[in-house]
Motif scaffolding. Structure first.
Motif, PDB file in Angstrom:
ATOM      1  N   PHE A 124       9.223  -4.730 -11.833  1.00 54.03           N
ATOM      2  CA  PHE A 124       8.693  -3.779 -10.853  1.00 54.03           C
ATOM      3  C   PHE A 124       8.226  -2.523 -11.580  1.00 54.03           C
ATOM      4  CE2 PHE A 124       8.738  -0.663  -7.447  1.00 54.03           C
ATOM      5  CZ  PHE A 124       8.091  -1.375  -6.442  1.00 54.03           C
ATOM      6  N   PRO A 125       6.928  -2.197 -11.507  1.00 48.30           N
ATOM      7  CA  PRO A 125       6.402  -1.054 -12.271  1.00 48.30           C
ATOM      8  C   PRO A 125       6.897   0.279 -11.722  1.00 48.30           C
ATOM      9  CG  PRO A 125       4.719  -1.943 -10.822  1.00 48.30           C
ATOM     10  CD  PRO A 125       5.886  -2.884 -10.730  1.00 48.30           C
ATOM     11  N   TYR A 126       6.848   1.290 -12.565  1.00 51.16           N
ATOM     12  CA  TYR A 126       7.267   2.666 -12.244  1.00 51.16           C
ATOM     13  C   TYR A 126       8.756   2.746 -11.889  1.00 51.16           C
ATOM     14  CZ  TYR A 126       2.409   4.238 -12.293  1.00 51.16           C
ATOM     15  OH  TYR A 126       1.135   4.559 -12.680  1.00 51.16           O
ATOM     16  N   SER A 127       9.534   1.719 -12.233  1.00 50.02           N
ATOM     17  CA  SER A 127      10.954   1.747 -11.863  1.00 50.02           C
ATOM     18  C   SER A 127      11.726   2.810 -12.650  1.00 50.02           C
ATOM     19  CB  SER A 127      11.581   0.371 -12.082  1.00 50.02           C
ATOM     20  OG  SER A 127      11.453  -0.038 -13.434  1.00 50.02           O
ATOM     21  N   CYS A 140       8.395   5.886  -7.881  1.00 49.62           N
ATOM     22  CA  CYS A 140       8.856   4.584  -7.393  1.00 49.62           C
ATOM     23  C   CYS A 140       8.939   4.563  -5.866  1.00 49.62           C
ATOM     24  CB  CYS A 140      10.216   4.269  -8.014  1.00 49.62           C
ATOM     25  SG  CYS A 140      10.704   2.549  -7.835  1.00 49.62           S
ATOM     26  N   LYS A 141       9.336   5.663  -5.274  1.00 46.65           N
ATOM     27  CA  LYS A 141       9.378   5.770  -3.816  1.00 46.65           C
ATOM     28  C   LYS A 141       7.966   5.729  -3.238  1.00 46.65           C
ATOM     29  CE  LYS A 141      10.554   6.914   0.404  1.00 46.65           C
ATOM     30  NZ  LYS A 141      11.044   5.875   1.338  1.00 46.65           N
ATOM     31  N   LEU A 142       7.021   6.410  -3.890  1.00 43.77           N
ATOM     32  CA  LEU A 142       5.626   6.369  -3.447  1.00 43.77           C
ATOM     33  C   LEU A 142       5.087   4.945  -3.472  1.00 43.77           C
ATOM     34  CD1 LEU A 142       2.844   7.641  -2.790  1.00 43.77           C
ATOM     35  CD2 LEU A 142       2.549   7.998  -5.251  1.00 43.77           C
ATOM     36  N   LEU A 143       5.374   4.206  -4.555  1.00 39.38           N
ATOM     37  CA  LEU A 143       4.874   2.841  -4.677  1.00 39.38           C
ATOM     38  C   LEU A 143       5.463   1.934  -3.603  1.00 39.38           C
ATOM     39  CD1 LEU A 143       3.213   0.770  -6.169  1.00 39.38           C
ATOM     40  CD2 LEU A 143       5.071   0.503  -7.813  1.00 39.38           C
ATOM     41  N   SER A 144       6.735   2.113  -3.293  1.00 41.65           N
ATOM     42  CA  SER A 144       7.350   1.295  -2.245  1.00 41.65           C
ATOM     43  C   SER A 144       6.691   1.540  -0.890  1.00 41.65           C
ATOM     44  CB  SER A 144       8.852   1.596  -2.161  1.00 41.65           C
ATOM     45  OG  SER A 144       9.079   2.915  -1.677  1.00 41.65           O
ATOM     46  N   SER A 145       6.316   2.788  -0.611  1.00 42.55           N
ATOM     47  CA  SER A 145       5.625   3.104   0.649  1.00 42.55           C
ATOM     48  C   SER A 145       4.235   2.488   0.680  1.00 42.55           C
ATOM     49  CB  SER A 145       5.534   4.618   0.825  1.00 42.55           C
ATOM     50  OG  SER A 145       6.818   5.217   0.837  1.00 42.55           O
ATOM     51  N   LYS A 163      19.714  -0.118  -9.303  1.00 41.21           N
ATOM     52  CA  LYS A 163      19.892  -0.878  -8.067  1.00 41.21           C
ATOM     53  C   LYS A 163      19.553  -0.048  -6.835  1.00 41.21           C
ATOM     54  CE  LYS A 163      23.470  -3.990  -9.875  1.00 41.21           C
ATOM     55  NZ  LYS A 163      24.866  -4.439  -9.730  1.00 41.21           N
ATOM     56  N   GLU A 164      19.712   1.270  -6.939  1.00 41.46           N
ATOM     57  CA  GLU A 164      19.469   2.137  -5.793  1.00 41.46           C
ATOM     58  C   GLU A 164      18.003   2.152  -5.360  1.00 41.46           C
ATOM     59  OE1 GLU A 164      23.175   3.153  -7.774  1.00 41.46           O
ATOM     60  OE2 GLU A 164      21.121   2.947  -8.495  1.00 41.46           O
ATOM     61  N   ILE A 165      17.106   1.653  -6.217  1.00 40.56           N
ATOM     62  CA  ILE A 165      15.684   1.598  -5.868  1.00 40.56           C
ATOM     63  C   ILE A 165      15.470   0.779  -4.601  1.00 40.56           C
ATOM     64  CG2 ILE A 165      13.450   0.657  -6.636  1.00 40.56           C
ATOM     65  CD1 ILE A 165      14.207   1.455  -9.480  1.00 40.56           C
ATOM     66  N   GLN A 166      16.341  -0.191  -4.325  1.00 45.62           N
ATOM     67  CA  GLN A 166      16.201  -1.008  -3.116  1.00 45.62           C
ATOM     68  C   GLN A 166      16.211  -0.146  -1.856  1.00 45.62           C
ATOM     69  OE1 GLN A 166      18.536  -4.904  -3.374  1.00 45.62           O
ATOM     70  NE2 GLN A 166      19.456  -3.733  -5.022  1.00 45.62           N
ATOM     71  N   GLY A 167      16.860   1.013  -1.923  1.00 38.64           N
ATOM     72  CA  GLY A 167      16.904   1.898  -0.770  1.00 38.64           C
ATOM     73  C   GLY A 167      15.593   2.584  -0.467  1.00 38.64           C
ATOM     74  N   THR A 170      11.438  -0.183   3.085  1.00 42.49           N
ATOM     75  CA  THR A 170      11.722  -0.368   4.506  1.00 42.49           C
ATOM     76  C   THR A 170      11.784  -1.842   4.874  1.00 42.49           C
ATOM     77  OG1 THR A 170       9.341  -0.217   4.971  1.00 42.49           O
ATOM     78  CG2 THR A 170      10.636   1.819   5.115  1.00 42.49           C
ATOM     79  N   PHE A 171      11.698  -2.727   3.861  1.00 40.17           N
ATOM     80  CA  PHE A 171      11.794  -4.172   4.087  1.00 40.17           C
ATOM     81  C   PHE A 171      12.745  -4.752   3.045  1.00 40.17           C
ATOM     82  CE2 PHE A 171       7.844  -3.248   1.735  1.00 40.17           C
ATOM     83  CZ  PHE A 171       8.127  -3.839   0.523  1.00 40.17           C
ATOM     84  N   PRO A 172      13.170  -6.018   3.216  1.00 40.29           N
ATOM     85  CA  PRO A 172      14.167  -6.598   2.294  1.00 40.29           C
ATOM     86  C   PRO A 172      13.645  -6.721   0.867  1.00 40.29           C
ATOM     87  CG  PRO A 172      14.006  -7.891   4.317  1.00 40.29           C
ATOM     88  CD  PRO A 172      12.861  -6.928   4.341  1.00 40.29           C
ATOM     89  N   VAL A 173      14.561  -6.534  -0.094  1.00 45.83           N
ATOM     90  CA  VAL A 173      14.268  -6.690  -1.515  1.00 45.83           C
ATOM     91  C   VAL A 173      15.337  -7.594  -2.124  1.00 45.83           C
ATOM     92  CG1 VAL A 173      14.047  -5.531  -3.745  1.00 45.83           C
ATOM     93  CG2 VAL A 173      13.178  -4.420  -1.676  1.00 45.83           C
ATOM     94  N   ASP A 174      14.903  -8.677  -2.762  1.00 44.03           N
ATOM     95  CA  ASP A 174      15.818  -9.547  -3.506  1.00 44.03           C
ATOM     96  C   ASP A 174      15.759  -9.149  -4.976  1.00 44.03           C
ATOM     97  OD1 ASP A 174      16.847 -11.147  -1.471  1.00 44.03           O
ATOM     98  OD2 ASP A 174      15.108 -12.457  -1.479  1.00 44.03           O
TER      99      ASP A 174
END
Length: 346
Positions: A124-127, A140-145, A163-167, A170-174
């Motif tokens: 996952f880029p920008y992690s 990373c928050k911007l990319l998730s949006s 691991k906190e990046i999953q938060g 707004t949708f599931p992350v495996d």
């Protein structure tokens, strides 16, 4: 449908082979799921091909290319209405182009009435940009949006930097783990691995290294000092607000300290932040006469790995391995590794 007889009973058994998600090969393309590749790079095409061969389906038909002005264009060549779509996207060296390919393809599938759009993104880029640094931003928050807005409804990735990046999503992350495979490699491919010690190249990497050490029943060593600056040691802007002139008068609100940071609010002064001072580089743990295995999630700029290998050699380690999930190896990384004390990178 053929009838098979077992003793006195009869059972109806379909001859169409079942696939991993419960669909038959015959009906996958009609009402099940499809797999698309988000770019035509060798790595992405190879991964998509292996996945589709394992599932027994055909790769979705699409065209992804760059216009003469470097704009990304995606053309989906078949109907995806009402289907679950998996987009395979590896991240090549041109990270920003790969992100645009993923966003544009996801949006094209969304507007084509796909039921669900699942992104398969091993790295996952920008992690690394998942914390606030000075007056920067949490990219990373911007990319998730952006991914959610483009239409993705699920992401499958591997070993997020935190691991906190999953938060952020707004949708599931495996968040899959590579540790079982790396542990198996250590046990099967490293001779005399029982004489090894797991090494964290910085205190911030100690938690991940400790997990490996506990599973392998090995000791743990941590490198600490000034050879490199870990992410947790970077300035994070907590010295704000900026310095200003001392205010005159006394209002009774001053803090009882002889060393204060003068804030731009009349009558209020804040205590001065103490600067961090790191000790000389040292190894916490005994590595003498042992195999050192450095554990991390990303190998990109290898300067800190090279410095860690040098100090481990000085302390008596006779062989040095590096184990990581994502081997980005940017810039001069391969050459620096070849010239260093590192024996193997996996």
């Amino acid at each position: 449908m053929p009838i098979r007889r077992f003793g006195g009973h009869r059972s109806l058994v379909s001859q169409n082979p079942k696939l991993s998600y419960g669909f038959t090969k015959m009906n996958v393309s009609r009402s099940g799921y499809r797999v698309f590749s988000a770019n035509s790079s060798a790595a992405c095409t190879e991964l998509a091909k292996k996945i589709t061969e394992r599932l027994g389906v055909e790769l979705g038909k699409s065209v992804v290319y760059q216009e003469s002005n470097s704009e990304t264009r995606v053309d989906v060549k078949e109907s995806v209405r009402g289907q679950d779509i998996f987009i395979i996207q590896t991240i090549p060296r041109d990270v920003n182009t790969a992100i645009m390919e993923l966003l544009v393809m996801a949006y094209a599938l969304k507007t084509s009435c796909a039921k669900n759009i699942i992104g398969v993104i091993p790295y996952f880029p920008y992690s690394k940009q998942c914390k606030m640094r000075k007056r920067g931003s949490i990219v990373c928050k911007l990319l998730s949006s952006m991914l959610a807005k483009a239409g993705l409804t699920h992401i499958i990735t591997m070993d997020l930097h935190q691991k906190e990046i999953q938060g952020f999503f707004t949708f599931p992350v495996d968040n899959l783990r590579a540790s079982p495979f790396l542990i198996q490699y250590i046990q099967e491919e490293i001779p005399d691995y029982r004489n090894a010690i797991i090494v964290a190249k910085s205190p911030s990497a100690a938690k991940r290294a400790q997990s490996y050490a506990e599973r392998l029943r090995l000791g743990l060593a941590v490198i600490h000092g000034e050879a490199h600056q870990s992410e947790s040691d970077m300035a994070d802007g907590r010295n704000s607000p900026p310095l200003s002139r001392t205010t005159t008068g006394h209002t009774g609100l001053e803090l009882p300290s002889s060393h204060r940071l003068h804030a731009p609010f009349p009558g209020i002064e804040l205590p001065m932040m103490m600067a961090k001072e790191k000790p000389p580089i040292t190894v916490v743990g005994d590595v003498g006469g042992r195999i050192a295995i450095i554990i991390d999630d990303i190998i990109d700029d290898v300067g800190d790995f090279v410095a860690a290998a040098e100090i481990l050699k000085e302390r008596g380690a006779y062989k040095i391995y590096i184990m990581a999930t994502h081997g980005l190896l940017s810039a001069e990384a391969p050459r620096l590794i070849e010239e260093s004390a590192i024996d193997e990178v996996k």
